[in-house]
Write an enzyme that holds these catalytic residues in place. Structure first.
Site, PDB file in Angstrom:
ATOM      1  N   SER A 136       0.721  -1.007  -0.429  1.00 53.11           N
ATOM      2  CA  SER A 136      -0.069  -0.261   0.208  1.00 53.11           C
ATOM      3  C   SER A 136       0.964   1.387  -0.221  1.00 53.11           C
ATOM      4  O   SER A 136       1.864   1.115  -0.296  1.00 53.11           O
ATOM      5  CB  SER A 136      -0.703  -0.090   1.572  1.00 53.11           C
ATOM      6  N   LYS A 137       0.176   2.348  -0.085  1.00 57.29           N
ATOM      7  CA  LYS A 137       0.503   3.815  -0.389  1.00 57.29           C
ATOM      8  C   LYS A 137       1.904   3.851   1.196  1.00 57.29           C
ATOM      9  O   LYS A 137       3.065   3.986   0.810  1.00 57.29           O
ATOM     10  CB  LYS A 137       0.390   4.673  -0.331  1.00 57.29           C
ATOM     11  N   ARG A 138       1.308   3.445   2.121  1.00 56.06           N
ATOM     12  CA  ARG A 138       1.671   3.558   2.880  1.00 56.06           C
ATOM     13  C   ARG A 138       3.278   2.392   3.193  1.00 56.06           C
ATOM     14  O   ARG A 138       4.397   3.065   4.488  1.00 56.06           O
ATOM     15  CB  ARG A 138       1.267   2.898   4.362  1.00 56.06           C
TER      16      ARG A 138
END
Ligand code: GLU
Length: 437
Positions: free
Chosen positions: A208-210
């Protein structure tokens, strides 16, 4: 001849997963002296955007994945319709009239009658995979607006472009049986399939982005080297053997084979990427590294484009080179050589400047001024003599002086810092601190 393709949709940036797919296709082509084809899957005109197209192409070029041929699906709609009509004529597909919410006709879609059968493929990475197509609903081939559905355009193009190996992410495994039955219905020869394992984030979920699903262009902005990123992408799902972690692309071309790709999911680990980038930065020629850093220093207004001392920058680069994880680290860590107003970090001040060192700082400034020779060894000698006369341990002063000169608690050796700051700037910073405290 081996022909492979990378088929991005310009509906988002190129991320870690996509770039690994591109890499393995490109690498396979180069290692087998085949062709690497770039196919832009821009059939969804409402979601495709020029800025993503530019970003994807720039990133591929930056990573070094040059292509031999390029195609845009949006320019090939006639071909897909032709194949759609063929399946209609052969009775393998049917038309369906679609209506909007006001019950107005919206045009006719072409739908494929999915035959119920057992489909077997011999995936080059996963081995034999069997699918039962009786659970698959009839598939849209051409939508009512005349644009093709992904699976159909993909099959028509892979056949038309004579793709020999379809290498793509595991997330497409469920599309593969839908495509296989289309090949069969069209009487086309099947390519080989190789599905690359998923890339997971640190905590196990999908990237994910994170957890690192950042655009390749962002890694570029953060100061990663393309060669290091490619080395990291390689290791995500392949190993050159003997626990080797560093491998340049030329050697990978010699050693790579698609069947050696790992079956199991890979985990994206930024710490590992940082380590690899550090290794590349460390082994780089200092002058070359300085030339890469100079634009960043100009951008930060640390030096001016038309008047800077390249040799001085090179010397500073050498001071930090072994520890850099990214190019940007340099500007962050060496800032105190370029800006005069040093504001010690809060914690550093509390820890190392919690007592009055006015007397010691003044004395040290005097000793520096009196040095006949100004080099690293003489600075150190002068300092050591002073602390021994004052009868205090060296570290009682080393840390406070470092914080005053650099604002930081860590960095290169203090005497090197002083040498490159020079007598005047060192004195000025010490005196300024005395005055404010
Ligand atoms: N456009 C598809 C994607 O970006 C390509 C899938 C394929 O390689 O067949 O995921």
């Amino acid at each position: 001849m081996i022909r492979v393709r990378f088929a991005p949709s310009p509906t988002g940036n190129l991320h870690i997963g996509g770039s690994r797919t591109a890499l393995f296709n490109w690498l396979y082509a180069r290692s087998k002296k085949g062709k690497f084809i770039l196919r832009i899957e821009d059939t969804d005109t409402s979601r495709s955007e020029q800025k993503y197209m530019d970003e994807i192409l720039d990133s591929l070029k930056w990573l070094g994945f040059d292509w031999d041929e390029v195609y845009y699906q949006s320019r090939r709609f006639d071909l897909y319709r032709k194949f759609g009509r063929r399946l209609l004529e052969e009775g393998k597909a049917y038309e369906e009239e679609l209506f909007d919410e006001n019950k107005q006709p919206k045009g006719k879609a072409i739908i494929f009658k999915v035959p119920a059968e057992k489909v077997k493929i011999n995936d080059l990475i996963h081995g034999e995979i069997e699918f039962d197509t009786s659970v698959i609903k009839d598939q849209v081939l051409i939508k009512s607006d005349g644009t093709p559905a992904y699976n159909f355009a993909c099959v028509v193009d892979d056949a038309d472009m004579q793709i020999t190996h379809v290498i793509r992410g595991d997330d497409h495994i469920s599309n593969t049986p839908k495509q296989v039955i289309l090949y069969k219905a069209l009487g086309l020869a099947l390519p080989e399939f190789a599905h690359l394992p998923l890339i997971l984030g640190r905590e196990g979920g999908r990237l994910s982005k994170r957890t690192g699903a950042t655009a390749i262009s962002d890694y570029r902005k953060m100061g990663y080297l393309p060669a290091a990123l490619v080395n990291y992408l390689l290791l995500l799902s392949w190993s050159p053997g003997a626990n080797r972690e560093l491998i340049d692309i030329k050697e990978a071309i010699e050693l790579f084979d698609i069947k050696d790709v790992n079956k199991t999911a890979a985990t994206f680990d930024i710490a590992k990427l940082n380590w690899i980038n550090n290794q590349y930065l460390k082994n780089m020629d200092a002058q070359e590294l300085a030339d890469r850093l100079i634009p960043l220093l100009i951008e930060k207004k640390y030096i001016s484009a038309d008047n800077f001392d390249r040799d001085y920058v090179i010397s500073l680069v050498k001071l930090f080179q072994a520890r850099l994880s990214t190019l940007n680290d340099f500007a962050d860590w060496a800032d105190f050589f370029f800006v005069e107003d040093i504001i010690p970090q809060e914690q550093a001040r509390e820890k190392f400047l919690n007592q009055d060192f006015s007397r010691e700082f003044r004395l040290f400034a005097e000793r520096l001024a009196a040095l006949e020779q100004f080099d690293v060894a003489s600075i150190e000698q002068g300092f050591r003599q002073m602390v021994s006369e004052l009868n205090i341990p060296a570290k009682t002063l080393i840390h406070p002086i470092r914080v005053v000169l650099t604002g930081k608690t860590i960095g290169p050796g203090l005497f090197e810092i002083i040498y490159y700051l020079g007598k005047e700037r060192t004195k000025k910073r010490l005196m300024k601190w005395i005055k404010r405290s």
